[in-house]
Design a protein around this motif. Structure first.
Motif, PDB file in Angstrom:
ATOM      1  N   ARG A 291      14.238  -5.748  64.544  1.00 15.34           N
ATOM      2  CA  ARG A 291      15.276  -5.396  63.573  1.00 15.34           C
ATOM      3  C   ARG A 291      14.878  -5.827  62.166  1.00 15.34           C
ATOM      4  NH1 ARG A 291      21.332  -6.109  66.035  1.00 15.34           N
ATOM      5  NH2 ARG A 291      20.939  -5.337  68.129  1.00 15.34           N
ATOM      6  N   LEU A 292      14.262  -6.995  62.059  1.00  7.43           N
ATOM      7  CA  LEU A 292      13.810  -7.445  60.743  1.00  7.43           C
ATOM      8  C   LEU A 292      12.733  -6.511  60.191  1.00  7.43           C
ATOM      9  CD1 LEU A 292      13.672 -11.300  61.346  1.00  7.43           C
ATOM     10  CD2 LEU A 292      15.230 -10.099  59.795  1.00  7.43           C
ATOM     11  N   ALA A 293      11.838  -6.048  61.068  1.00  6.87           N
ATOM     12  CA  ALA A 293      10.798  -5.115  60.628  1.00  6.87           C
ATOM     13  C   ALA A 293      11.416  -3.807  60.139  1.00  6.87           C
ATOM     14  CB  ALA A 293       9.832  -4.854  61.774  1.00  6.87           C
ATOM     15  N   LYS A 294      12.508  -3.406  60.758  1.00  6.81           N
ATOM     16  CA  LYS A 294      13.178  -2.160  60.374  1.00  6.81           C
ATOM     17  C   LYS A 294      13.877  -2.291  59.034  1.00  6.81           C
ATOM     18  CE  LYS A 294      16.847   0.990  61.931  1.00  6.81           C
ATOM     19  NZ  LYS A 294      17.823   1.276  63.027  1.00  6.81           N
ATOM     20  N   TYR A 295      14.617  -3.396  58.851  1.00  5.51           N
ATOM     21  CA  TYR A 295      15.459  -3.543  57.664  1.00  5.51           C
ATOM     22  C   TYR A 295      14.789  -4.304  56.518  1.00  5.51           C
ATOM     23  CZ  TYR A 295      19.173  -1.980  60.762  1.00  5.51           C
ATOM     24  OH  TYR A 295      19.951  -1.253  61.628  1.00  5.51           O
ATOM     25  N   TRP A 296      13.725  -5.026  56.836  1.00  7.97           N
ATOM     26  CA  TRP A 296      13.017  -5.793  55.801  1.00  7.97           C
ATOM     27  C   TRP A 296      11.516  -5.718  56.093  1.00  7.97           C
ATOM     28  CZ3 TRP A 296      14.254 -11.640  54.536  1.00  7.97           C
ATOM     29  CH2 TRP A 296      13.689 -11.960  53.289  1.00  7.97           C
TER      30      TRP A 296
ATOM     31  N   ARG B 243      25.962  -7.212  59.955  1.00  9.09           N
ATOM     32  CA  ARG B 243      25.930  -8.647  59.643  1.00  9.09           C
ATOM     33  C   ARG B 243      24.514  -9.101  59.321  1.00  9.09           C
ATOM     34  NH1 ARG B 243      26.050 -12.561  57.742  1.00  9.09           N
ATOM     35  NH2 ARG B 243      27.080 -14.540  58.223  1.00  9.09           N
ATOM     36  N   LEU B 244      23.525  -8.572  60.053  1.00 10.73           N
ATOM     37  CA  LEU B 244      22.137  -8.924  59.786  1.00 10.73           C
ATOM     38  C   LEU B 244      21.710  -8.436  58.406  1.00 10.73           C
ATOM     39  CD1 LEU B 244      19.420 -10.082  60.699  1.00 10.73           C
ATOM     40  CD2 LEU B 244      18.931  -7.892  61.798  1.00 10.73           C
ATOM     41  N   LEU B 245      22.160  -7.265  58.014  1.00 13.10           N
ATOM     42  CA  LEU B 245      21.827  -6.729  56.690  1.00 13.10           C
ATOM     43  C   LEU B 245      22.383  -7.620  55.584  1.00 13.10           C
ATOM     44  CD1 LEU B 245      22.314  -2.911  57.310  1.00 13.10           C
ATOM     45  CD2 LEU B 245      20.209  -4.019  56.549  1.00 13.10           C
ATOM     46  N   ARG B 246      23.584  -8.142  55.775  1.00  9.28           N
ATOM     47  CA  ARG B 246      24.162  -9.051  54.775  1.00  9.28           C
ATOM     48  C   ARG B 246      23.352 -10.342  54.699  1.00  9.28           C
ATOM     49  NH1 ARG B 246      29.357  -7.574  56.864  1.00  9.28           N
ATOM     50  NH2 ARG B 246      29.669  -9.648  57.724  1.00  9.28           N
ATOM     51  N   CYS B 247      22.888 -10.802  55.843  1.00  3.07           N
ATOM     52  CA  CYS B 247      22.054 -11.999  55.871  1.00  3.07           C
ATOM     53  C   CYS B 247      20.746 -11.757  55.129  1.00  3.07           C
ATOM     54  CB  CYS B 247      21.777 -12.403  57.318  1.00  3.07           C
ATOM     55  SG  CYS B 247      20.606 -13.767  57.491  1.00  3.07           S
ATOM     56  N   ILE B 248      20.118 -10.611  55.366  1.00  2.58           N
ATOM     57  CA  ILE B 248      18.861 -10.268  54.696  1.00  2.58           C
ATOM     58  C   ILE B 248      19.062 -10.221  53.183  1.00  2.58           C
ATOM     59  CG2 ILE B 248      17.193  -8.409  54.328  1.00  2.58           C
ATOM     60  CD1 ILE B 248      17.466  -7.795  57.343  1.00  2.58           C
ATOM     61  N   ALA B 249      20.175  -9.602  52.762  1.00  2.00           N
ATOM     62  CA  ALA B 249      20.456  -9.526  51.322  1.00  2.00           C
ATOM     63  C   ALA B 249      20.590 -10.915  50.722  1.00  2.00           C
ATOM     64  CB  ALA B 249      21.728  -8.722  51.090  1.00  2.00           C
ATOM     65  N   LYS B 250      21.199 -11.826  51.466  1.00  2.00           N
ATOM     66  CA  LYS B 250      21.358 -13.199  50.986  1.00  2.00           C
ATOM     67  C   LYS B 250      20.005 -13.892  50.860  1.00  2.00           C
ATOM     68  CE  LYS B 250      24.789 -15.359  52.804  1.00  2.00           C
ATOM     69  NZ  LYS B 250      25.646 -16.128  53.740  1.00  2.00           N
ATOM     70  N   LEU B 251      19.143 -13.695  51.854  1.00  2.00           N
ATOM     71  CA  LEU B 251      17.816 -14.308  51.810  1.00  2.00           C
ATOM     72  C   LEU B 251      16.974 -13.725  50.681  1.00  2.00           C
ATOM     73  CD1 LEU B 251      16.926 -14.410  55.616  1.00  2.00           C
ATOM     74  CD2 LEU B 251      17.761 -16.285  54.202  1.00  2.00           C
ATOM     75  N   GLN B 252      17.106 -12.446  50.438  1.00  2.00           N
ATOM     76  CA  GLN B 252      16.307 -11.799  49.402  1.00  2.00           C
ATOM     77  C   GLN B 252      16.683 -12.252  47.997  1.00  2.00           C
ATOM     78  OE1 GLN B 252      16.954  -7.681  50.401  1.00  2.00           O
ATOM     79  NE2 GLN B 252      15.052  -7.544  51.565  1.00  2.00           N
ATOM     80  N   ARG B 253      17.887 -12.801  47.852  1.00  2.00           N
ATOM     81  CA  ARG B 253      18.271 -13.311  46.526  1.00  2.00           C
ATOM     82  C   ARG B 253      17.486 -14.558  46.167  1.00  2.00           C
ATOM     83  NH1 ARG B 253      23.406 -11.136  47.883  1.00  2.00           N
ATOM     84  NH2 ARG B 253      24.084 -13.010  48.948  1.00  2.00           N
ATOM     85  N   GLY B 254      16.890 -15.199  47.181  1.00  2.00           N
ATOM     86  CA  GLY B 254      15.945 -16.287  46.923  1.00  2.00           C
ATOM     87  C   GLY B 254      16.604 -17.568  46.460  1.00  2.00           C
ATOM     88  N   GLY B 255      15.782 -18.447  45.837  1.00  2.00           N
ATOM     89  CA  GLY B 255      16.257 -19.739  45.380  1.00  2.00           C
ATOM     90  C   GLY B 255      15.855 -20.837  46.333  1.00  2.00           C
TER      91      GLY B 255
END
Length: 247
Positions: free
Chosen positions: A20-25, A105-117
């Protein structure tokens, strides 16, 4: 290129998450997929990935302990058990996903991780070390809320919150799907929220900027906030009208 580790003692579930991570990120590189906590610690120390997706119940060392030992890694817990939400919050993990995984829910998590910091604990330590840091600034913005219902604790992602509203004794947390009650006063909440994402618009209301669809003036000249995909309409006090002046 961002890197991640997936630690789960059930290889099929780890493989499903990796798929799923490979698909969405697709840019995310999975550098290791250990099957127990001891291996996970060794791989994290050796490869130092940016993110770690950790199951909580694993042989050797559990995911919670790994998160405490390596606060610089941005941790996402992936578990079938919601009773560890409070402990997860205390480790300042970035997110908490329940199995079976939901794509939205996984997509929201990915978006949060991509914001970095920085990882939350590291960010908090960095702020504390800064000259003249105030007590309010010593904490990273909260990432989620723990809410209780009878004997069950639920985790509410701060990304899902539309607004907070103070009542006589409690604070109501409103999401698109439901309403929760917490005991934290609105004033204390405001100090722990990201000021770039939330604003107080009334003495009893804090709203998410992302949840605002439009602001309209009624027949009496009062501003009212209309939310995206929600029927609630929120008042704006005169003291906060300046937030919505046209640019």
């Amino acid at each position: 290129m961002p890197t991640a580790l997936i630690a789960d003692d059930e290889p099929n579930l780890a493989a499903e998450l990796a798929s799923r991570l490979a698909k969405y990120w697709p840019e995310l590189q999975i550098v290791a997929m250990p099957r127990n906590g001891v291996e996970a610690l060794a791989e994290l120390n050796a490869k130092q990935p940016d993110f770690a997706f950790l199951d909580i119940r694993m042989p050797g060392v559990d995911g919670l302990e790994i998160a405490r030992l390596l606060p610089a890694v941005r941790v996402v817990f992936v578990t079938a058990y919601d009773e560890y939400a409070v402990q997860a919050f205390e480790t300042s993990a970035v997110d908490y996903l329940l199995k079976p995984l939901n794509d939205e829910r996984l997509l929201r998590c990915i978006a949060k991780l991509q914001r970095g910091g920085l990882a939350p604990q590291a960010a908090s330590a960095s702020a504390s070390a800064g000259a003249g840091a105030s007590p309010e600034k010593d904490h990273a913005p909260i990432q989620w809320l723990t809410v209780g219902l009878k004997d069950t604790t639920h985790l509410v992602s701060i990304e899902d919150v539309l607004y907070f509203q103070a009542t006589d004794k409690y604070t109501e947390v409103v999401t698109a799907e439901r309403r929760h009650i917490i005991r934290t006063p609105l004033k204390e909440l405001l100090q722990r929220l990201d000021a770039a994402k939330f604003a107080q618009v009334h003495r009893s209301v804090i709203v998410s900027y992302a949840a605002i669809d439009r602001v309209e003036r009624d027949l009496l000249g009062r501003l009212r906030i209309h939310l995206r995909n929600h029927t609630d309409v929120l008042p704006v006090s005169r003291a906060y009208v300046g937030l919505f002046k046209q640019m």
